[in-house]
Scaffold this active site. Sequence first.
Site, PDB file in Angstrom:
ATOM      1  CG  ASP A   9      -1.876   1.099   1.268  1.00 22.86           C
ATOM      2  OD1 ASP A   9      -2.740   1.117   0.382  1.00 22.86           O
ATOM      3  OD2 ASP A   9      -1.772   1.967   2.149  1.00 22.86           O
ATOM      4  CB  THR A  64      -2.165   5.928  -2.139  1.00 24.50           C
ATOM      5  OG1 THR A  64      -2.129   4.504  -2.038  1.00 24.50           O
ATOM      6  CG2 THR A  64      -3.229   6.449  -1.233  1.00 24.50           C
ATOM      7  CB  THR A  65       0.521   3.114  -5.780  1.00 21.12           C
ATOM      8  OG1 THR A  65       0.361   2.466  -4.535  1.00 21.12           O
ATOM      9  CG2 THR A  65       1.889   2.809  -6.332  1.00 21.12           C
ATOM     10  CG  ASP A 116      -6.857   0.748   0.108  1.00 20.42           C
ATOM     11  OD1 ASP A 116      -6.915   1.617   0.988  1.00 20.42           O
ATOM     12  OD2 ASP A 116      -5.819   0.471  -0.515  1.00 20.42           O
TER      13      ASP A 116
END
Length: 529
Positions: free
Chosen positions: A64, A97-98, A393
Amino acid sequence: MAQLAGQPILILPEGTQRYVGRDAQRMNILAARIVAETIRTTLGPKGMDKMLVDSLGDIVITNDGATILDEMDIQHPAAKMMVEVAKTQDKEAGDGTTTAVVIAGELLKKAEELLDQNIHPSIIIKGYTLAAQKAQEILDSIAKDVKPDDEEILLKAAMTSITGKAAEEEREYLAKLAVEAVKLVAEEKDGKYKVDIDNIKFEKKEGGSVSDTKLIRGVVIDKEVVHPGMPKRVEKAKIALINDALEVKETETDAEIRITSPEQLQAFLEQEERMLKEMVDKIKEVGANVVFVQKGIDDLAQHYLAKYGILAVRRVKKSDMEKLAKATGAKIVTNIRDLTPEDLGEAELVEERKVAGENMIFVEGCKNPKAVTILIRGGTEHVVDEVERALEDAVKVVKDILEDGKIIAGGGAAEIELSIKLDEYAKEVGGKEQLAIEAFAEALKVIPRTLAENAGLDPIETLVKVIAAHKEKGPTIGIDVYEGEPADMMERGVIEPVRVKKQAIKSASEAAIMILRIDDVIAAQKLEK
Ligand code: ADP
């Protein structure tokens, strides 16, 4: 009037470092890009995990992006801005997010190439701003409207978000739990949904396997009933929440109590006993049969509580107290003397049960039925932690779709579509900004390219193939990383909420622009620790 001429003026203290113009830009871009490069290899279902070891030797293994950046002790100010990108993305959309950080890194890389061609930062900033705005419009136009509570869509989106995390084998099972949990806490009004994620509590217990993870309608607390004489099960519970200790407080000042006779000692002890009894009596008086205490409970108070048949739990975490308050409708009280019957919460059942050989308290049938807990199980601490992150998530992704009813195709399909459309837009805009918008369009290809690369495919060849297929067959064509071929991602069930993608582009471009705006870094000398 100040005398300026002839005298040196010391503006900055000695030891201050200063970088100006291109040096400042280069340094900031490099620092930010290193952050993006670090997490790039985790992107997508075939992305790798990172093992992070902190100064105390504690280990976190995760895929994550937000967690990795949070665990890394990042110092450089521009690099820290990338961490902010991940945090904002996590807060606003819950997933992606990545993606957001990787896009920000690539936008900066492309910007650097433009700077090398002597294009002024203000032109790049203008172009990037235009492109980011246009990207939002494009995403809105390609988003597909779905029935927000379409179970199958929600499940597929949850599965897409869980992909790549450690919980891979139990993906479908966990996705189902996430969908069920969100549906239970969702409020519906005129066909519109609103989800308060805070109503979902995650509780972790090592042991068992991931498939033992369960959804409980109510709140589960990792504590036990404090005294063996107390009931382990209370139906029609009236619950008091106290965020103080059920103890007689020690004097704060260094007072000395001189006891000179056995009678005095007796009187002193009796006084203490009376105070404790009064506290417990008060709890009974208001009609509570269950009490959760944030701090300790004196042995004697435990004894009285047991005598009254009251179930008590001590040292409950503050966050759990808040969850209990929300779920049962109880008011958290600091001073027991202020406790009234109106402060009590309600639940159909409070019970201590064994999970993995350890006791946990289940509060079920709460006054607010919207409170649910997902009790996460798994072989090791690392597994339960990663399952928690995956579920967090997934739950947010399901919330996004339930609230917005809009999805787009994943697997790089959306980024390729944006890239093609932005290229066309660049030509419409023309002028010097055209180059910057084209650079923005090119930068977005980093997502499909990285997905391919992380799956062990040839990135360039795959990208060429997928773009050709996309142009021919339409905006939902992306890369199926399992087959290594272009595919219709909607058909493959790789779908994402449009909110995630819109936010990723927004936070990535804002961070890149903010970093490009800086042409002067003035850093004070570090204080010796
Ligand atoms: P993020 O933190 O950005 O969500 P992930 O590592 O979860 O990063 O990867 C998300 C990316 O992986 C998205 O672009 C998503 O569309 C893509 N993806 C997920 N499942 C698949 C799949 N089966 N095939 C191709 N791409 C996928």
